[in-house]
Write a protein that holds these residues in place. Structure first.
Motif, PDB file in Angstrom:
ATOM      1  N   THR A 254       0.816  -1.219   0.000  1.00  0.00           N
ATOM      2  CA  THR A 254       0.000   0.000   0.000  1.00  0.00           C
ATOM      3  C   THR A 254       0.846   1.264   0.000  1.00  0.00           C
ATOM      4  OG1 THR A 254      -0.163  -0.115   2.416  1.00  0.00           O
ATOM      5  CG2 THR A 254      -1.939  -1.142   1.138  1.00  0.00           C
ATOM      6  N   SER A 255       2.158   1.096   0.096  1.00  0.00           N
ATOM      7  CA  SER A 255       3.066   2.238   0.025  1.00  0.00           C
ATOM      8  C   SER A 255       4.382   1.770  -0.579  1.00  0.00           C
ATOM      9  CB  SER A 255       3.325   2.820   1.420  1.00  0.00           C
ATOM     10  OG  SER A 255       4.397   3.757   1.371  1.00  0.00           O
ATOM     11  N   LEU A 256       4.905   2.533  -1.532  1.00  0.00           N
ATOM     12  CA  LEU A 256       6.194   2.196  -2.122  1.00  0.00           C
ATOM     13  C   LEU A 256       7.346   2.506  -1.178  1.00  0.00           C
ATOM     14  CD1 LEU A 256       5.690   3.328  -5.827  1.00  0.00           C
ATOM     15  CD2 LEU A 256       5.480   1.035  -4.851  1.00  0.00           C
ATOM     16  N   ASP A 257       7.052   3.168  -0.075  1.00  0.00           N
ATOM     17  CA  ASP A 257       8.069   3.459   0.928  1.00  0.00           C
ATOM     18  C   ASP A 257       8.091   2.435   2.052  1.00  0.00           C
ATOM     19  OD1 ASP A 257       9.048   5.767  -0.336  1.00  0.00           O
ATOM     20  OD2 ASP A 257       7.416   6.971   0.494  1.00  0.00           O
ATOM     21  N   SER A 258       7.177   1.472   2.026  1.00  0.00           N
ATOM     22  CA  SER A 258       7.201   0.385   2.998  1.00  0.00           C
ATOM     23  C   SER A 258       8.347  -0.564   2.648  1.00  0.00           C
ATOM     24  CB  SER A 258       5.877  -0.371   2.993  1.00  0.00           C
ATOM     25  OG  SER A 258       5.698  -1.041   1.757  1.00  0.00           O
ATOM     26  N   ALA A 259       8.649  -1.491   3.547  1.00  0.00           N
ATOM     27  CA  ALA A 259       9.735  -2.437   3.290  1.00  0.00           C
ATOM     28  C   ALA A 259       9.440  -3.261   2.039  1.00  0.00           C
ATOM     29  CB  ALA A 259       9.939  -3.338   4.503  1.00  0.00           C
ATOM     30  N   ASP A 260       8.205  -3.792   1.930  1.00  0.00           N
ATOM     31  CA  ASP A 260       7.846  -4.573   0.749  1.00  0.00           C
ATOM     32  C   ASP A 260       7.790  -3.699  -0.497  1.00  0.00           C
ATOM     33  OD1 ASP A 260       7.776  -6.934   2.119  1.00  0.00           O
ATOM     34  OD2 ASP A 260       5.593  -7.151   2.110  1.00  0.00           O
ATOM     35  N   GLY A 261       7.304  -2.467  -0.338  1.00  0.00           N
ATOM     36  CA  GLY A 261       7.238  -1.553  -1.475  1.00  0.00           C
ATOM     37  C   GLY A 261       8.611  -1.236  -2.024  1.00  0.00           C
ATOM     38  N   LYS A 262       9.567  -0.997  -1.140  1.00  0.00           N
ATOM     39  CA  LYS A 262      10.932  -0.708  -1.574  1.00  0.00           C
ATOM     40  C   LYS A 262      11.563  -1.921  -2.258  1.00  0.00           C
ATOM     41  CE  LYS A 262      11.966   2.840   1.896  1.00  0.00           C
ATOM     42  NZ  LYS A 262      12.770   3.160   3.112  1.00  0.00           N
ATOM     43  N   ALA A 263      11.321  -3.102  -1.678  1.00  0.00           N
ATOM     44  CA  ALA A 263      11.896  -4.326  -2.258  1.00  0.00           C
ATOM     45  C   ALA A 263      11.331  -4.587  -3.648  1.00  0.00           C
ATOM     46  CB  ALA A 263      11.627  -5.506  -1.333  1.00  0.00           C
ATOM     47  N   LEU A 264      10.011  -4.410  -3.797  1.00  0.00           N
ATOM     48  CA  LEU A 264       9.391  -4.632  -5.099  1.00  0.00           C
ATOM     49  C   LEU A 264       9.872  -3.610  -6.116  1.00  0.00           C
ATOM     50  CD1 LEU A 264       7.304  -6.145  -6.830  1.00  0.00           C
ATOM     51  CD2 LEU A 264       5.587  -4.491  -6.041  1.00  0.00           C
ATOM     52  N   ARG A 265       9.903  -2.346  -5.728  1.00  0.00           N
ATOM     53  CA  ARG A 265      10.349  -1.300  -6.652  1.00  0.00           C
ATOM     54  C   ARG A 265      11.792  -1.534  -7.084  1.00  0.00           C
ATOM     55  NH1 ARG A 265       9.619   4.517  -4.349  1.00  0.00           N
ATOM     56  NH2 ARG A 265      10.921   3.563  -2.746  1.00  0.00           N
ATOM     57  N   ALA A 266      12.669  -1.916  -6.155  1.00  0.00           N
ATOM     58  CA  ALA A 266      14.068  -2.154  -6.491  1.00  0.00           C
ATOM     59  C   ALA A 266      14.214  -3.312  -7.478  1.00  0.00           C
ATOM     60  CB  ALA A 266      14.875  -2.428  -5.224  1.00  0.00           C
ATOM     61  N   ALA A 267      13.457  -4.392  -7.249  1.00  0.00           N
ATOM     62  CA  ALA A 267      13.538  -5.546  -8.148  1.00  0.00           C
ATOM     63  C   ALA A 267      12.989  -5.212  -9.526  1.00  0.00           C
ATOM     64  CB  ALA A 267      12.779  -6.722  -7.543  1.00  0.00           C
ATOM     65  N   MET A 268      11.896  -4.454  -9.586  1.00  0.00           N
ATOM     66  CA  MET A 268      11.331  -4.071 -10.869  1.00  0.00           C
ATOM     67  C   MET A 268      12.224  -3.067 -11.594  1.00  0.00           C
ATOM     68  SD  MET A 268       7.227  -3.973 -10.020  1.00  0.00           S
ATOM     69  CE  MET A 268       6.711  -4.141 -11.733  1.00  0.00           C
ATOM     70  N   LEU A 269      12.877  -2.192 -10.823  1.00  0.00           N
ATOM     71  CA  LEU A 269      13.786  -1.218 -11.442  1.00  0.00           C
ATOM     72  C   LEU A 269      14.983  -1.921 -12.067  1.00  0.00           C
ATOM     73  CD1 LEU A 269      14.524   1.699 -12.046  1.00  0.00           C
ATOM     74  CD2 LEU A 269      15.584   1.843  -9.771  1.00  0.00           C
ATOM     75  N   GLU A 270      15.449  -2.988 -11.430  1.00  0.00           N
ATOM     76  CA  GLU A 270      16.558  -3.745 -12.010  1.00  0.00           C
ATOM     77  C   GLU A 270      16.176  -4.321 -13.375  1.00  0.00           C
ATOM     78  OE1 GLU A 270      19.540  -7.506 -10.954  1.00  0.00           O
ATOM     79  OE2 GLU A 270      17.900  -6.978  -9.587  1.00  0.00           O
ATOM     80  N   ILE A 271      14.966  -4.858 -13.481  1.00  0.00           N
ATOM     81  CA  ILE A 271      14.499  -5.379 -14.772  1.00  0.00           C
ATOM     82  C   ILE A 271      14.323  -4.245 -15.774  1.00  0.00           C
ATOM     83  CG2 ILE A 271      12.609  -6.568 -15.958  1.00  0.00           C
ATOM     84  CD1 ILE A 271      14.313  -8.419 -14.286  1.00  0.00           C
ATOM     85  N   ALA A 272      13.734  -3.125 -15.333  1.00  0.00           N
ATOM     86  CA  ALA A 272      13.522  -1.989 -16.232  1.00  0.00           C
ATOM     87  C   ALA A 272      14.849  -1.469 -16.773  1.00  0.00           C
ATOM     88  CB  ALA A 272      12.773  -0.879 -15.499  1.00  0.00           C
ATOM     89  N   ARG A 273      15.875  -1.420 -15.930  1.00  0.00           N
ATOM     90  CA  ARG A 273      17.179  -0.940 -16.401  1.00  0.00           C
ATOM     91  C   ARG A 273      17.806  -1.902 -17.394  1.00  0.00           C
ATOM     92  NH1 ARG A 273      19.658   1.740 -10.828  1.00  0.00           N
ATOM     93  NH2 ARG A 273      18.679   3.791 -11.152  1.00  0.00           N
ATOM     94  N   LYS A 274      17.654  -3.197 -17.161  1.00  0.00           N
ATOM     95  CA  LYS A 274      18.162  -4.172 -18.124  1.00  0.00           C
ATOM     96  C   LYS A 274      17.472  -4.003 -19.470  1.00  0.00           C
ATOM     97  CE  LYS A 274      19.586  -7.895 -14.979  1.00  0.00           C
ATOM     98  NZ  LYS A 274      19.323  -9.300 -14.565  1.00  0.00           N
ATOM     99  N   LEU A 275      16.157  -3.784 -19.446  1.00  0.00           N
ATOM    100  CA  LEU A 275      15.413  -3.585 -20.681  1.00  0.00           C
ATOM    101  C   LEU A 275      15.843  -2.305 -21.387  1.00  0.00           C
ATOM    102  CD1 LEU A 275      11.853  -4.597 -19.412  1.00  0.00           C
ATOM    103  CD2 LEU A 275      13.259  -5.886 -21.045  1.00  0.00           C
TER     104      LEU A 275
END
Length: 413
Positions: A254-275
């Protein structure tokens, strides 16, 4: 040939529960090639997207924005996407809008959905009528092909001048539950996104509050696709879409600043950067992959100005192609980047580990052989230190070769 880039094997691309791709050959521009894809979303999926900043945006971009706005806060939501290659349906006026809407209607009828639940995407030649009749005729075959493990074929189906299909996957754990992330993109020329790339699609089965999806798409694009350039041209069709199927059994983010939100955003950003970086590695005619790192700026904005001035300079890009350490071209680009109070006596310039210029002038220990050694590499880092503050930013680009001209001279042939 792409720079240190190979297609990810289909077996290494993880299916995302609740997301299916169907592919077919519809003969949109050329025969015997995958050129039509449908992306089907199970009920309950959430979608966020960003689009080109080009004011001459294509018909499908206009319709996507309209359909996303209509579905904001609605229970039905976006349930399918329709992607064609070979024809951009841009610069086509009211007729182009009508043809894109007709394609949405055709898919909606096949799926028993409202046309507003469909997002259309097109890429290819500009100012030619979209063959919507061929799209409609190809839909049954595309739908019959729909399955979760079809990401590799989807990556191939959205290509234009790309030489390698671009797709990456990862898995992480949220709340003790495995979560999958898979994405594809296309692009090789007309690349200087002001939001995303020409076309990009990323999906996860993570549970994400619908209200966060637009923010997530913007942040992912800003950290990846908005940091690449091949030729400085912003496409009429740039689109980047992020899907959360909400099928993983963990507590919703429910927040990108939560622990899960940060983890998900970081993992998705890694894929986005590779793309995003894959687009540069596969840039039309590219032989070098170049990282431009600007440090010591007052703001990130001025660091990006400098990085893009270097990345867009034809003189710099052709020097890299020739492996010619004519590095005064880089300093000149720094100087015209638009920082009015720039003090050239504080600027340092590095090529990888080689200090080329110190305090605005040639470093006493620099020899051209060292510069040429770096310039011959297929991957090069240019580092500029402005000496103005603590801000930094990075842009990825490629060189400019003879083949870039040949590819674009023959593009419509």
């Amino acid at each position: 040939m792409p720079v240190n880039l190979v297609a990810t094997p289909a077996a290494d691309l993880y299916p995302v529960p609740g997301v299916r791709w169907g592919i077919t050959e519809a003969g949109i521009r050329k025969a015997n090639r995958k050129d039509l894809a449908v992306l089907l979303l199970d009920e309950g999926a959430s979608v966020g997207a960003v689009f080109t900043q080009n004011r001459f945006c294509a018909a499908p971009v206009q319709i996507c924005r309209e359909h996303l706005a209509k579905n904001a806060g609605q229970s039905l939501g976006i349930r399918a996407m329709l992607i064609n290659t070979g024809n951009a349906n841009a610069g086509t006026g009211e007729d182009g809008l009508s043809r894109a809407k007709s394609s949405c209607i055709a898919l909606a009828r096949e799926l028993n959905l409202s046309p507003e639940q469909i997002l259309p995407f097109s890429t290819g030649v500009i100012m030619e009528p979209l063959p919507h009749d061929r799209i409609a005729a190809g839909l049954p075959a595309a739908l019959a092909d729909a399955k979760e493990n079809n990401w590799a074929n989807a990556a191939e189906a959205i290509m234009t001048t790309d030489t390698v299909a671009k797709a990456f996957s990862s898995r992480i754990t949220l709340g003790g539950v495995p979560v999958t992330i898979t994405g594809i993109s296309k692009g090789a020329g007309m690349i200087r996104p002001n939001m995303a790339t020409m076309l990009g699609f990323m999906a996860t089965d993570a549970c994400v509050a619908p209200a966060l999806m637009s923010q997530l798409a913007r942040e992912l694009a800003e950290g990846s696709f908005n940091r690449v350039t091949v030729d400085g041209d912003t496409s009429t069709n740039d689109s980047f879409v992020v899907v959360a199927s909400n099928q993983a059994k963990h507590a919703p983010v429910t927040s990108l600043d939560s622990a899960d939100g940060k983890a998900l955003r970081a993992a998705m950003l890694e894929i986005a950067r590779k793309l995003a970086q894959a687009i540069v590695r596969d840039g039309e005619g590219a032989t070098k992959f170049i990282t431009i790192q600007v440090e010591g700026g007052k703001t990130g904005v001025e660091c990006r100005k400098v990085a893009y001035a270097i990345a867009h300079s034809p003189l710099v890009k052709t020097a890299f192609f020739a492996s010619d350490p004519n590095l005064g071209r880089i300093l000149a680009a720094v100087g015209y980047a638009g920082i009015d109070d720039l003090d050239q006596t504080k600027i340092d310039l590095y090529l990888d580990d080689v200090l080329v210029a110190k305090n605005g002038g040639r470093h006493v220990d620099y020899v051209e052989a060292d510069g040429q050694r770096v310039m011959k590499q297929s991957e090069i880092t240019v580092r500029v230190v402005l000496g103005r503050g603590e801000a930094s930013d990075t842009v990825w680009t490629c060189d400019l070769s003879y083949d870039y001209v040949k590819i674009n001279a023959d593009y419509r042939s």
